[in-house]
Each structure stands twice: as structure tokens, then as C-alpha cells.
Design an enzyme around this catalytic site. Structure first.
Site, PDB file in Angstrom:
ATOM      1  CG  ASP A  66       9.807   9.791  10.369  1.00 38.71           C
ATOM      2  OD1 ASP A  66       8.834  10.814  10.658  1.00 38.71           O
ATOM      3  OD2 ASP A  66       9.343   8.797  11.067  1.00 38.71           O
ATOM      4  CB  ILE A  67      11.582   7.257  14.764  1.00 37.06           C
ATOM      5  CG1 ILE A  67      12.411   6.256  15.684  1.00 37.06           C
ATOM      6  CG2 ILE A  67      10.123   7.075  14.987  1.00 37.06           C
ATOM      7  CD1 ILE A  67      12.145   6.456  17.152  1.00 37.06           C
ATOM      8  CG  ASN A  81       0.475  15.264   7.878  1.00 35.68           C
ATOM      9  OD1 ASN A  81      -0.142  15.337   6.706  1.00 35.68           O
ATOM     10  ND2 ASN A  81       1.233  14.358   8.159  1.00 35.68           N
ATOM     11  CD  GLU A 127       0.893   9.793  13.953  1.00 35.57           C
ATOM     12  OE1 GLU A 127       2.130   9.636  14.447  1.00 35.57           O
ATOM     13  OE2 GLU A 127       0.259   8.846  13.473  1.00 35.57           O
ATOM     14  CB  VAL A 128       4.753  15.127  16.687  1.00 31.37           C
ATOM     15  CG1 VAL A 128       5.603  15.883  17.562  1.00 31.37           C
ATOM     16  CG2 VAL A 128       5.081  13.822  16.667  1.00 31.37           C
ATOM     17  CG  HIS A 171       6.542  17.579  12.138  1.00 36.15           C
ATOM     18  ND1 HIS A 171       5.716  17.615  13.311  1.00 36.15           N
ATOM     19  CD2 HIS A 171       6.035  16.283  11.690  1.00 36.15           C
ATOM     20  CE1 HIS A 171       4.597  16.855  13.255  1.00 36.15           C
ATOM     21  NE2 HIS A 171       4.771  16.231  12.295  1.00 36.15           N
ATOM     22  CG  HIS A 181       6.653  14.350   7.161  1.00 36.09           C
ATOM     23  ND1 HIS A 181       6.901  13.481   7.747  1.00 36.09           N
ATOM     24  CD2 HIS A 181       5.673  15.183   7.636  1.00 36.09           C
ATOM     25  CE1 HIS A 181       5.926  13.080   8.696  1.00 36.09           C
ATOM     26  NE2 HIS A 181       5.268  14.276   8.787  1.00 36.09           N
TER      27      HIS A 181
END
Ligand code: AMP
Length: 125
Positions: free
Chosen positions: A39-40, A97, A105-106, A110, A112
């Protein structure tokens, strides 16, 4: 902007661009079904995202519409990434999420993986 997980897949989302190699990422694992990368903006000492290679907006979309091989491959990839990083014994947390209340958000599914220290309560209150 939180994602409406009921919208059609947007192939301009950032993870679609990562899958196409248009945006760099720090890959930790890749196979036919999944890509895992750091993750960025890490929220734990280890914070890895695992995404399916298929075009799925969310966990809801994936669990409804993905094929059996894609689902098995993706779930096994998530487990493998955590196992190979050494987090089975100390423990780790998975989070996916889905939709506005979760703050997704994306709009590409995904999962995590958080690990590397005691992670505290499941949800902030
Ligand atoms: P979520 O709120 O569950 O949709 O999480 C989206 C995650 O994607 C956040 O933890 C971001 O830090 C992460 N993220 C966004 N852009 C990138 C990127 N280019 N590379 C890696 N992680 C990213």
C-alpha cells in the site's frame, strides 16, 4: 470519494492501471489470479493489498460474479502472501472495504493485509 459498489467497473481506476503496468507498484506476489503489492500509504508496519486480476468492483461483485477458479485462486493468493511473509504465527488482519459506509476508495476489489505489530481493536470507536 467513497465508492458506490453497485456501479459498473471503471477500467480507469488506479488498480486497473497498475494491472496494465501503466502505474508502478511494489509487487510482493503475482500469479494468474492475483497481484499483491505494498500500500502506498501504509497503516501498519506491513500493509499489503491483494487484488484479483479480473475486473471486479468490490467483494460483492467478486463473490457474485467471479468463477470458481478465480475465487479459489484469489483466496489462496491472499493466504499465500501472508504465509510467505511469515505472519501466520504472529497473526495478521484482512480487510475488504465494500461501498460507502466502509470508505472504499478504489473501485477494484482489494483485500488489505495488515501485520507486523499488535493491531489493536478491530474498529476505531
Ligand atoms: P480502500 O479505502 O479500502 O479503498 O483502500 C484503498 C487503498 O489503496 C488505500 O489504503 C490507499 O493507500 C491505497 N492506494 C491508493 N493508490 C495506491 C497506489 N497507487 N499504490 C498502492 N496503494 C494505493
Amino acid at each position: 470519494m467513497p465508492v458506490d459498489a453497485t456501479l459498473p467497473y471503471d477500467d480507469q481506476n488506479i488498480f486497473a492501471k497498475i494491472l496494465r503496468g501503466e502505474i508502478p507498484n511494489k509487487t510482493v506476489y503475482e500469479d494468474d489470479f492475483a497481484l499483491a503489492f505494498h500500500d502506498i500509504n501504509p497503516q501498519a508496519p506491513t500493509h499489503i493489498l491483494v487484488i484479483p486480476k479480473g475486473a471486479y468492483v468490490s467483494w460483492d461483485d467478486f463473490s457474485s460474479n467471479a468463477g470458481e477458479a478465480e475465487i479459489a485462486g484469489f483466496v489462496r493468493a491472499v493466504g499465500k502472501v501472508a504465509r510467505e511473509a511469515g505472519y501466520v504465527e504472529p497473526g495478521y488482519r484482512l480487510l475488504a472495504n465494500t461501498g460507502p459506509d466502509s470508505h472504499q476508495e478504489v473501485p477494484h476489489l482489494h483485500v488489505h493485509i495488515f501485520a507486523g505489530e499488535p493491531l489493536g481493536p478491530m474498529l476505531a470507536r
